[in-house]
Design a protein around this motif. Structure first.
Motif, PDB file in Angstrom:
ATOM      1  N   VAL A  71      34.500  66.956  41.362  1.00 39.45           N
ATOM      2  CA  VAL A  71      35.921  66.990  42.217  1.00 39.45           C
ATOM      3  C   VAL A  71      35.585  67.866  43.459  1.00 39.45           C
ATOM      4  O   VAL A  71      36.321  67.618  44.317  1.00 39.45           O
ATOM      5  CB  VAL A  71      36.786  67.839  41.163  1.00 39.45           C
ATOM      6  N   LEU A  74      35.747  66.031  46.714  1.00 36.90           N
ATOM      7  CA  LEU A  74      37.222  65.543  47.414  1.00 36.90           C
ATOM      8  C   LEU A  74      37.299  66.533  48.766  1.00 36.90           C
ATOM      9  O   LEU A  74      38.057  66.331  49.663  1.00 36.90           O
ATOM     10  CB  LEU A  74      38.300  65.638  46.566  1.00 36.90           C
ATOM     11  N   TRP A 161      38.620  52.353  48.209  1.00 34.72           N
ATOM     12  CA  TRP A 161      38.600  53.880  48.283  1.00 34.72           C
ATOM     13  C   TRP A 161      39.536  54.322  49.221  1.00 34.72           C
ATOM     14  O   TRP A 161      40.129  53.572  49.861  1.00 34.72           O
ATOM     15  CB  TRP A 161      37.012  54.134  48.538  1.00 34.72           C
ATOM     16  N   ARG A 162      39.600  55.671  49.095  1.00 33.50           N
ATOM     17  CA  ARG A 162      40.623  56.359  49.923  1.00 33.50           C
ATOM     18  C   ARG A 162      39.667  57.125  50.973  1.00 33.50           C
ATOM     19  O   ARG A 162      38.578  57.656  50.531  1.00 33.50           O
ATOM     20  CB  ARG A 162      41.399  57.499  49.399  1.00 33.50           C
ATOM     21  N   GLY A 164      38.462  60.361  52.743  1.00 29.51           N
ATOM     22  CA  GLY A 164      38.667  61.752  52.325  1.00 29.51           C
ATOM     23  C   GLY A 164      38.726  62.613  53.538  1.00 29.51           C
ATOM     24  O   GLY A 164      39.096  63.842  53.520  1.00 29.51           O
ATOM     25  N   VAL A 216      36.490  58.483  48.793  1.00 27.44           N
ATOM     26  CA  VAL A 216      37.017  59.474  47.465  1.00 27.44           C
ATOM     27  C   VAL A 216      37.486  58.295  46.723  1.00 27.44           C
ATOM     28  O   VAL A 216      38.325  57.385  46.972  1.00 27.44           O
ATOM     29  CB  VAL A 216      38.319  60.375  48.109  1.00 27.44           C
ATOM     30  N   ASP A 217      37.179  58.598  45.462  1.00 27.98           N
ATOM     31  CA  ASP A 217      37.833  58.025  44.127  1.00 27.98           C
ATOM     32  C   ASP A 217      39.369  58.148  44.489  1.00 27.98           C
ATOM     33  O   ASP A 217      40.061  59.217  44.313  1.00 27.98           O
ATOM     34  CB  ASP A 217      37.216  58.470  42.971  1.00 27.98           C
ATOM     35  N   GLY A 220      40.992  60.482  42.490  1.00 25.64           N
ATOM     36  CA  GLY A 220      40.845  61.971  42.783  1.00 25.64           C
ATOM     37  C   GLY A 220      39.842  62.523  41.771  1.00 25.64           C
ATOM     38  O   GLY A 220      40.015  63.891  41.731  1.00 25.64           O
ATOM     39  N   ARG A 221      38.892  62.033  41.347  1.00 26.52           N
ATOM     40  CA  ARG A 221      37.948  62.434  40.241  1.00 26.52           C
ATOM     41  C   ARG A 221      36.464  62.895  41.343  1.00 26.52           C
ATOM     42  O   ARG A 221      35.968  63.621  40.563  1.00 26.52           O
ATOM     43  CB  ARG A 221      37.559  61.466  39.309  1.00 26.52           C
ATOM     44  N   TYR A 222      36.136  62.264  42.214  1.00 26.43           N
ATOM     45  CA  TYR A 222      35.045  62.561  42.921  1.00 26.43           C
ATOM     46  C   TYR A 222      34.973  61.852  44.220  1.00 26.43           C
ATOM     47  O   TYR A 222      36.014  61.087  44.738  1.00 26.43           O
ATOM     48  CB  TYR A 222      33.852  61.978  41.976  1.00 26.43           C
ATOM     49  N   GLY A 223      34.050  62.306  45.176  1.00 24.57           N
ATOM     50  CA  GLY A 223      33.997  61.896  46.263  1.00 24.57           C
ATOM     51  C   GLY A 223      32.474  61.720  46.852  1.00 24.57           C
ATOM     52  O   GLY A 223      31.533  62.486  46.344  1.00 24.57           O
TER      53      GLY A 223
END
Length: 231
Positions: A71, A74, A161-162, A164, A216-217, A220-223
């Motif tokens: 996490v 992120l 994806w987002r 970040g 970023v996932d 919101g779990r990983y990036g």
């Protein structure tokens, strides 16, 4: 010849030489297996510091050595999240800023610990997104920092994806570039920079850009993170 009198071509060559050394440093991190489940981010960071000093002669880093797992992927460079231990099925990214003979490098790379297909896809998408954003920069000589940042966000979303990062890059140069005069947004690829990225700096020198891709996932779990010279 001092750095101040070097031509743009010579400065460009020096920065790419510094980047090549930084990429070799990343290769050594991988070869030594420094990123592994059960190790803390701080342990990995300390080992990178020692490796850079002992094998590459690095005495200065122009920014903190960033190791983010899970996490914490992120978080941006401006944040200092609690130190995590790398898990068995994790995504880890490195963001390093070693200085070689007073020339700054800035490189980022991501690693999957385990076999999670979504994390593997994100890591594979990082250099692909870099290439897409760089191609957009190359094709638009008058592009502003705000416009390129917006494109990076749109490209990330199209890939699922987002984006970040609060910036999508910044200049790099002779150490310490952070002491250059003027508005700091002029030296960043972000929504506040409405100037042309190809405009010279206040000293009349060409600006050389680092492009940062931070994906970023959406849950919101990983990036993951990837960066290199764009120019």
């Amino acid at each position: 010849m001092t750095h101040a009198t070097l031509s743009s071509a010579a400065r460009h060559a020096e920065l790419h030489a510094a980047e090549e050394l930084a990429l070799q440093l990343l290769d050594r991190v991988e070869a030594l297996g420094l990123i592994a489940a059960g190790r803390t981010e701080r342990e990995v960071e300390h080992d990178i510091y020692t490796l850079a000093r002992d094998e590459f002669g690095v005495e200065k880093h122009w920014h903190k050595r960033i190791v983010h797992a899970g996490v914490n992927g992120l978080a941006t460079a401006r944040e200092n999240p609690p130190v995590l231990t790398i898990a068995q099925d994790d995504l880890v990214f490195l963001d390093l800023g070693p200085v070689f003979d007073e020339w700054e490098a800035d490189v980022g790379r991501s690693y999957v610990v385990g076999n999670d297909p979504d994390k593997i896809r994100l890591v594979a998408d990082l250099p692909a997104q870099f290439d897409q954003v760089k191609a957009h920069f190359d094709a638009n000589p008058d592009i502003t920092g705000a416009e390129l940042y917006a494109f990076a966000c749109e490209s990330a979303a199209a890939a699922g994806w987002r984006f970040g990062g609060v910036i999508a890059g910044h200049i790099v140069g002779e150490f310490p570039h952070a002491h250059l005069p003027g508005d700091k947004d002029f030296y960043r690829i972000n929504p506040e920079n409405t100037t042309r990225l190809r405009d010279p700096d206040p000293n009349g020198n060409e600006r050389f850009w680092i492009l940062e891709i931070h994906l970023v996932d959406p849950a919101g779990r990983y990036g993951g993170f990837y960066e290199r010279l764009m120019s």
